[in-house]
Every structure is written in C-alpha cells, then in structure tokens.
Design a protein around this motif. Structure first.
Motif, PDB file in Angstrom:
ATOM      1  N   LEU A 233      26.755  32.507  29.014  1.00 57.06           N
ATOM      2  CA  LEU A 233      27.574  32.368  28.051  1.00 57.06           C
ATOM      3  C   LEU A 233      27.680  31.030  27.724  1.00 57.06           C
ATOM      4  O   LEU A 233      28.213  30.262  28.608  1.00 57.06           O
ATOM      5  CB  LEU A 233      29.102  33.012  28.139  1.00 57.06           C
ATOM      6  N   ALA A 235      29.703  28.140  25.843  1.00 60.02           N
ATOM      7  CA  ALA A 235      31.033  27.745  25.421  1.00 60.02           C
ATOM      8  C   ALA A 235      31.456  26.364  25.530  1.00 60.02           C
ATOM      9  O   ALA A 235      32.453  25.876  25.935  1.00 60.02           O
ATOM     10  CB  ALA A 235      32.358  28.630  26.313  1.00 60.02           C
ATOM     11  N   ALA A 422      25.301  32.990  16.192  1.00 55.92           N
ATOM     12  CA  ALA A 422      25.578  34.069  17.199  1.00 55.92           C
ATOM     13  C   ALA A 422      26.012  35.187  16.344  1.00 55.92           C
ATOM     14  O   ALA A 422      26.768  35.134  15.277  1.00 55.92           O
ATOM     15  CB  ALA A 422      26.768  33.458  17.972  1.00 55.92           C
ATOM     16  N   GLY A 427      28.977  37.603  19.758  1.00 56.85           N
ATOM     17  CA  GLY A 427      28.548  36.157  20.368  1.00 56.85           C
ATOM     18  C   GLY A 427      27.127  36.070  20.536  1.00 56.85           C
ATOM     19  O   GLY A 427      26.603  35.411  21.167  1.00 56.85           O
ATOM     20  N   THR A 429      23.329  35.864  20.613  1.00 61.16           N
ATOM     21  CA  THR A 429      22.388  34.758  20.049  1.00 61.16           C
ATOM     22  C   THR A 429      21.017  35.567  20.292  1.00 61.16           C
ATOM     23  O   THR A 429      20.838  36.460  20.382  1.00 61.16           O
ATOM     24  CB  THR A 429      22.234  33.632  20.944  1.00 61.16           C
ATOM     25  N   TYR A 435      24.691  34.572  25.288  1.00 63.84           N
ATOM     26  CA  TYR A 435      25.859  34.673  24.080  1.00 63.84           C
ATOM     27  C   TYR A 435      26.417  33.339  23.934  1.00 63.84           C
ATOM     28  O   TYR A 435      26.562  32.309  24.703  1.00 63.84           O
ATOM     29  CB  TYR A 435      26.810  35.653  24.499  1.00 63.84           C
ATOM     30  N   VAL A 437      30.189  31.241  22.121  1.00 65.11           N
ATOM     31  CA  VAL A 437      31.709  31.516  21.555  1.00 65.11           C
ATOM     32  C   VAL A 437      32.095  30.355  21.377  1.00 65.11           C
ATOM     33  O   VAL A 437      32.155  29.294  21.985  1.00 65.11           O
ATOM     34  CB  VAL A 437      32.540  32.685  22.589  1.00 65.11           C
ATOM     35  N   VAL A 441      30.123  27.885  18.013  1.00 64.36           N
ATOM     36  CA  VAL A 441      29.840  28.991  16.832  1.00 64.36           C
ATOM     37  C   VAL A 441      30.474  28.698  15.804  1.00 64.36           C
ATOM     38  O   VAL A 441      30.064  28.593  14.557  1.00 64.36           O
ATOM     39  CB  VAL A 441      30.118  30.406  17.389  1.00 64.36           C
ATOM     40  N   ARG A 442      31.617  28.539  15.748  1.00 62.17           N
ATOM     41  CA  ARG A 442      32.881  28.538  14.554  1.00 62.17           C
ATOM     42  C   ARG A 442      32.891  27.026  14.035  1.00 62.17           C
ATOM     43  O   ARG A 442      33.206  26.971  12.627  1.00 62.17           O
ATOM     44  CB  ARG A 442      34.103  28.787  14.845  1.00 62.17           C
ATOM     45  N   ASP A 453      37.378  34.693  20.949  1.00 58.11           N
ATOM     46  CA  ASP A 453      35.848  34.811  20.990  1.00 58.11           C
ATOM     47  C   ASP A 453      35.558  35.310  22.392  1.00 58.11           C
ATOM     48  O   ASP A 453      34.413  35.951  22.833  1.00 58.11           O
ATOM     49  CB  ASP A 453      35.306  33.805  20.540  1.00 58.11           C
ATOM     50  N   SER A 457      33.315  38.398  23.442  1.00 50.93           N
ATOM     51  CA  SER A 457      32.067  38.468  24.116  1.00 50.93           C
ATOM     52  C   SER A 457      31.949  38.890  25.268  1.00 50.93           C
ATOM     53  O   SER A 457      31.034  39.471  25.898  1.00 50.93           O
ATOM     54  CB  SER A 457      31.600  37.037  23.873  1.00 50.93           C
TER      55      SER A 457
END
Length: 474
Positions: A233, A235, A422, A427, A429, A435, A437, A441-442, A453, A457
């Motif tokens: 993940l 992040a 994503a 989330g 990819t 993944y 989050v 991503v945002r 998120d 996820s």
C-alpha cells in the motif's frame, strides 16, 4: 435528547489569546462530563442525519451523541471507533464547520449546530483515560503480510484494519517518527503530540512493525518491498511544495511551509534542531509574511506568533469568503495577532546582500468565476507595493513527488497531475497487489479523507489476500 430549543450551543472554553500565544498547547479545554452530556443532548436525532452523510467516514454521529447524552460513554466510544480509526484526532483537526457541523439540521433551523467535534474528542479522550482503548488482538494470525509505504493517517488507518484480521503489517517511513503530517506538519496547539504518539504505540503493541528513517528508492527499493510482502500500500502523502518564481525568489529567508512546521514540531519533542538554533527557521524578532490561504498557512502564521515574531502577515490572493482554510482557524489567528492582507499576491521579492527583506505585492480584485466556480483574481494595475519581511514562508499547497522516477519502477501509472492512478474506493493500481491511498491519489486533502481511503483500501487488500489464499489452497 432534542434539547436544542432550550439549550444553547456552547463550545469548550478557549484559552485567552495572550496566554495561549506563549506555548504550543492545545487552545481548547476539555468538556466536563455534565457539559458533554448537555451539548450531546441538543442533537435532534433527525431521520436523515446530514452530519453523518457529509462526514467522509460516515460516522454514526447521532448514535454516539445519544450514548453520550445518556451517560453510556464506553458504548459511545465503541460506536465512534467502529467507523474511525482515530476519532480523537478527527475531533481535534477536522474542519467540522465545513463537514458534519456545517450540515447539522438544527443549525439550518437557526438553533446553532451541535458541537460534534468537541464531543467526539471528549468521548475518545475519556476512553483513553479509562483504559477502553486496547491493543488489537486478532482472533487468528495469518502468514500473509502487507508492506505500507508512509506512516501517516492513511497508512496507519489501513494497518489498523489489517491487523484486526491478523495480517502481518510493516510500515516504512522516511522520518524518524511515525505519524506523517500528524507528527511533523500539524502544530501542537491543534494536535498535541502525545495524542499521536499514543496511537502509534497502540499500533506497535498490536503487532505493527515500523521501519523508520527508511527512504524508499535509497535505503530499500520498491521492488524489494513488493518481493517481501503479499501486497503493498502506497500512502506517502504529497510533500513537494508549489514554488514561486519572480525576482528575488532565490534569496535566503524564503522557506517552505513544511520545513518550517517540521522544525517547530521537532522542537516540541525536545530535539536539538540546527535550523532553529541558527535562526533560519526561527521567527523570533522578525517580520514574517506567510503566502497562502489554506490550513497550512494558518498553522504557519500561528506558529510564528508563538515563536515571538514582531509582526505576522498573511497574504492571500482572494478575499476572506473565498479562502480554502477553515474560518475558525482564521478567527483564532486574528485573535492571536495575525494580520490578513486580502486580495494580495506576490510578484517577487526584494533583497539585500542575498537575504530577503520584502515581498513585492500585487493588489487583486475578483473577476469572473473560473472553472471551479470561484471568482478568479485579477491584477489591479499600478497598485503594487512592497511588504517588509525578514522571513517569508511559502504555504501554497503541495504536489506529488515523481514516485516512478524516485523508485525506479515501471508500470506505476500516474495522472497528468503526478498523482498515482488508483481505482476509486479500493485504491487498486495498475500493478498487481499494489494499492495507493490518501493525498498521493487525491492530491493535498484532509486527514479524514486519508483515514477513509486507508480503511477502504485495507478491505480491498483483504479481499485480494483471501483470493490469493484460495488459489494457493486449490
């Protein structure tokens, strides 16, 4: 319940501005039990709770307000914790005026919103005091593992969910302490650091492994992390600061907001910070100008006040009604002595011997709405002037780093803004088992969205791990 007609809205007591300017402690006091119950009892228990629907986590707000009003605090905490990994953090730093409280039904009817954030903070702080918050003990351990890159709110929220299902979790982070912006980006007067540290300690006791001072792409490769874990993940958040060009932009004394706030927060831990000691990131005795109108800018101006700046001004190119930051934070800053210069944008900087001594300011007016619907600022010709400054802090927002290049990896797709591509809600990819989050991503967003998120996820990762386990068993 339903006491909003006879009981007025009452926030926790706020420390006097002249007193709170001297330290980095939180500015709001805690509710007493009776006051928390009284304020929670104002909830109308409406049939369609807009507070809940406008909360990114869709917290069961009416239910835990009911439990608080009737003295069932442990149940209130369990309901709160069911949808939010860190309710005591959201209760402190969420912009409730734009989310849950801003959509409270009784406020729409003119009675003043329920103080949802303050009650949420009270519930979880009480839970900590009474030992209701315990390390996670999964019913069964799994031999599958997930590597999480980034120890901020998104990564830690995912770790919380994954550990509850017995997944082995390792979090990699470039800093010497976990928490991301919760630790080094948000000042103590909004979020005292022991609040963050006790959550990190809870995750450690729950079996989450933190690998700190670890820069992915340098200390360990992204491919190595993928090879070590069953899923990964991402992040990381966004830390690249939007920059300013123009005359004098390379002068010393022009600093990034994230660097300035990190230095200040390191001091709160008792660290010896060279950039503060040599005066580079110390506002004491200086005229400070902060450029920007978001919550990060508010954090910077209020930090400069506490460091002993002789004056602190905030330049923003739109007016007060159109600024992105919390209006509550603007009010707090004004009370503490910050001066806001609206409809003002930097054109460049003046300097002497290579050191900044002023900001060249263009006066603006609001014109026609732009693509977002907000009125676009336009330059008023001939209205330029120079704002004196010994320290300039750029708080213009954050952009993503070029992760595929930094990590030397192919197949990690990014958008035209540089954020990772994503799948919405999961989330997922383009890379199998990878993944992403949160802000990466945002784009730069709220802590509560990162938590949302991360939790979502984590559920998708669990499905992925279960599918892999089923295939292996066949």
């Amino acid at each position: 319940m339903l006491k909003f007609v006879t009981v007025d809205r009452d926030m926790p007591e706020k420390r006097d501005a002249q007193e709170r300017n001297k330290d980095f402690n939180e500015i709001y006091a805690e509710y007493a039990k009776a006051k928390a119950e009284e304020q929670a009892s104002r909830c109308s228990q409406c049939g369609v709770p807009y507070c809940q629907s406008h909360c990114p986590l869709h917290n069961n707000i009416p239910d835990w307000l009911n439990m608080t009003a009737t003295g069932r605090l442990e149940e209130a905490y369990q309901i709160s914790q069911a949808t939010n990994s860190f309710p005591e953090i959201c209760g402190r730093i969420c912009p409730q005026d734009r989310l849950c409280e801003g959509n409270c039904v009784i406020e729409q009817s003119g009675h003043g919103t329920v103080t949802i954030g303050s009650v949420e903070k009270y519930i979880t702080d009480t839970a900590w005091e009474n030992g209701w918050v315990k390390p996670i003990v999964p019913t069964a351990e799994r031999d599958q593992s997930v590597g999480i890159i980034g120890a901020g709110p998104g990564g830690m929220a995912a770790a919380d969910i994954l550990r509850r299902q017995g997944v082995q979790v390792t979090i990699y982070d470039r800093y010497d302490r976990a928490g991301g912006l919760l630790t080094y980006g948000i000042p103590g007067f909004k979020l005292e650091k022991d609040v963050v540290m006790r959550r990190i300690e809870q995750l450690e006791k729950s079996g989450v492994e933190f690998v700190l001072n670890c820069n992915v792409g340098e200390d360990i490769s992204f491919d190595a992390i993928r090879g070590k874990h069953d899923a990964v993940l991402i992040a990381t958040g966004v830390y690249k600061t939007r920059d300013l060009s123009g005359p004098g932009s390379t002068a010393t004394g022009i600093e990034r907001a994230i660097d300035y706030l990190t230095v200040s927060n390191k001091l709160s831990f008792g660290d010896d910070v060279a950039e503060y000691n040599d005066g580079t990131m110390n506002a004491a005795g200086k005229k400070v100008v902060v450029i920007g109108g978001g919550d990060t800018a508010m954090d910077c101006v209020r930090t400069a006040i506490r460091q002993g700046a002789t004056s602190v001004k905030c330049l923003y190119r739109r007016d007060r009604a159109n600024m992105p930051g919390s209006q509550r934070e603007v009010q707090n800053a004004e009370e503490e002595g910050v001066e806001f210069v609206w409809l003002a944008a930097p054109k460049g900087f003046t300097e002497a011997d290579g050191k900044v001594n002023g900001v060249m300011v263009q006066k603006m007016r609001l014109g026609a709405p732009d693509a977002s619907g907000r009125q676009a600022p336009e330059v008023i010709e001939g209205a330029d002037y120079v704002e004196e400054a010994d320290l300039v802090i750029k708080a213009l927002g954050f952009e993503p780093e070029d992760l595929p290049k930094l990590w030397n990896t192919d197949g990690l797709e990014v958008t035209r803004w540089g954020t990772i591509k994503a799948e919405f809600t999961t989330g997922k990819t383009a890379l199998d088992g990878v993944y992403a989050v949160g802000d990466i991503v945002r784009g730069a967003s709220l802590v509560v969205w990162a938590i949302k998120d991360g939790r979502d996820s984590a559920e998708a990762i669990l499905d992925y791990l279960n599918d892999a386990q089923s295939v292996a068993a066949e």
